[in-house]
Scaffold this active site. Structure first.
Site, PDB file in Angstrom:
ATOM      1  N   ARG A 130      78.616   3.948 -80.241  1.00 55.71           N
ATOM      2  CA  ARG A 130      79.934   3.553 -80.762  1.00 55.71           C
ATOM      3  C   ARG A 130      79.806   2.811 -82.085  1.00 55.71           C
ATOM      4  NH1 ARG A 130      83.850   2.019 -76.123  1.00 55.71           N
ATOM      5  NH2 ARG A 130      83.262   3.498 -74.512  1.00 55.71           N
ATOM      6  N   ASP A 143      79.739  -1.124 -83.811  1.00 59.30           N
ATOM      7  CA  ASP A 143      80.861  -2.049 -84.020  1.00 59.30           C
ATOM      8  C   ASP A 143      81.485  -1.874 -85.409  1.00 59.30           C
ATOM      9  OD1 ASP A 143      80.341  -3.195 -81.575  1.00 59.30           O
ATOM     10  OD2 ASP A 143      79.147  -4.842 -82.408  1.00 59.30           O
ATOM     11  N   TYR A 145      67.178   0.279 -84.554  1.00 56.03           N
ATOM     12  CA  TYR A 145      68.104  -0.446 -85.424  1.00 56.03           C
ATOM     13  C   TYR A 145      67.319  -1.280 -86.434  1.00 56.03           C
ATOM     14  CZ  TYR A 145      72.267   0.289 -82.464  1.00 56.03           C
ATOM     15  OH  TYR A 145      73.333   0.833 -81.788  1.00 56.03           O
ATOM     16  N   ARG A 169      72.544  -7.753 -82.676  1.00 61.11           N
ATOM     17  CA  ARG A 169      73.082  -8.816 -83.526  1.00 61.11           C
ATOM     18  C   ARG A 169      72.846 -10.205 -82.920  1.00 61.11           C
ATOM     19  NH1 ARG A 169      79.025  -6.750 -84.542  1.00 61.11           N
ATOM     20  NH2 ARG A 169      79.243  -8.857 -85.410  1.00 61.11           N
TER      21      ARG A 169
END
Lengths: 247, 247
Positions: free
Chosen positions: B49, B51, B109, B196
């Site tokens: 998805r 953010d 990531y 994060r």
């Protein structure tokens, strides 16, 4: 006292560094921030104009001011008043006769090329996308002809008014990291559009249209029509301006 | 046939990849481009998805279509219909039962930090600026506690609904290049805001607020309040999703 600013900017939204009549320049925004900070009209004198859409990591401008703010803190005070696409990355005091243009300077530019099938949205503002394979070894070989003192008239767009078209190049190279090529060039100064015309010529050589020796032929011709096209502005970044007489 | 797209995007202007009711998602723009290309309504199924404001170099989505266009050419046809901040960087055919989420995946990531006095306008969209010195060795030492299979509940924002909060991390490290730090992490999957929150915790450790061993204490606590703040979205990039069962 005279303050020197080192200025980084994303040139996408600006008509260049120097104030123009045809749009907003980085200098307009900078002068407004300075005038707001010091509560009087402040005008800067810039080192490099840079074309519409060209970026900088370290352009230079100076201005005169009487202030108790410590010179190195002026960068912070200005950044609080500037948009995100312009940052002062350093401020210091220089002698009152320091002129950002009329003295010995050593400038470094980069031209950035993404060489793969598809563009990259994350870096699209500061590089060009080139689909066909570029041979960085051929481009590097071509760079070697640029080194030293030459008449670079062949790499100068019309409209340039300077006493001489002779410049000295101290370093020029093309480095590949994965799909990315960076053309880096350091010299005593550059003619109008010179780095972009050299970049456009290097792309012709890297794609195999011409051999590396073409660079020497173009130089000797002093004929703009021999050189490649002016590469688009978004790939160009003014990295640094050094002042050897003041270091 | 089922087509897999690898998608890169600058997430600055989007509410994430997946369609939402509160703004424009990358998927909305992608579905519109596909529907225009194939002249019928096409709906994609996305892998991650992401953010609001998070970027991607290689998110994945699939869709089904009957077409004579060669699968690898679909990327080019789509890019001609997409805005500059979204690019399809690859397209290929996958088995009809290939699902981008419900199978083994290995995701990587990056979280990018500029660690110097002033921000950089040229990279401002895809990194955060952190003024105080960060000790990359301490951050790297903290990363070592993340490796392997753990319950990552402490690094998960409220609102996450998943059967389990256990995930496996294959690689986690912080690399400094000059003023730039890149936190890279590869795992079997990530909880809501997990990368994060880990990045926010690493910044606390890098700045000396806590020692590297804090990471282990937080993990064991399974308590979100122990971990650092959720680092801002703009620094996060989904680099790659691999499907080991299909390679």
């Amino acid at each position: 006292m005279r303050i020197r600013l080192r200025i980084a900017y994303d040139g996408t939204e600006y008509v260049g560094f120097q104030s123009q009549t045809n749009g907003v320049a980085v200098q307009d925004v900078l002068n407004a921030a300075l005038s707001d900070l010091f509560q009087r009209e402040v005008r800067t004198l810039g080192a490099s104009r840079t074309d519409t859409g060209v970026h900088a990591e370290g352009n230079v401008a100076v201005f005169d001011v009487d202030t108790r703010i410590e010179p190195s803190k002026i960068a912070f005070a200005l950044n609080a008043r500037l948009p995100e696409d312009i940052r002062i990355v350093g401020s210091d005091r220089v002698p009152d006769d320091f002129h950002p243009r009329f003295q010995n300077t050593v400038k470094t530019y980069e031209y950035r090329i993404l060489n793969r099938a598809h563009a990259d949205p994350l870096t699209r503002r500061t590089e060009i996308h080139y689909y066909y394979h570029l041979d960085e070894n051929a481009m590097n070989a071509a760079c070697s002809y640029l080194l030293g003192e030459h008449d670079f008239r062949a790499f100068c767009s019309a409209g340039f008014s300077s006493k001489t078209t002779v410049r000295t190049i101290y370093q020029a190279s093309v480095t590949r990291t994965g799909d990315r090529l960076v053309f880096s060039i350091t010299g005593s100064g550059f003619l109008y559009n010179m780095v972009r015309i050299i970049a456009g010529t290097l792309i012709e050589i890297g794609s195999g249209k011409y051999p590396p020796g073409r660079m020497e032929e173009i130089l000797k011709s002093c004929d703009r029509k021999m050189a490649g096209p002016t590469a688009v502005a978004r790939g160009l970044v003014l990295m640094e301006i050094r002042y050897p007489d003041y270091e």
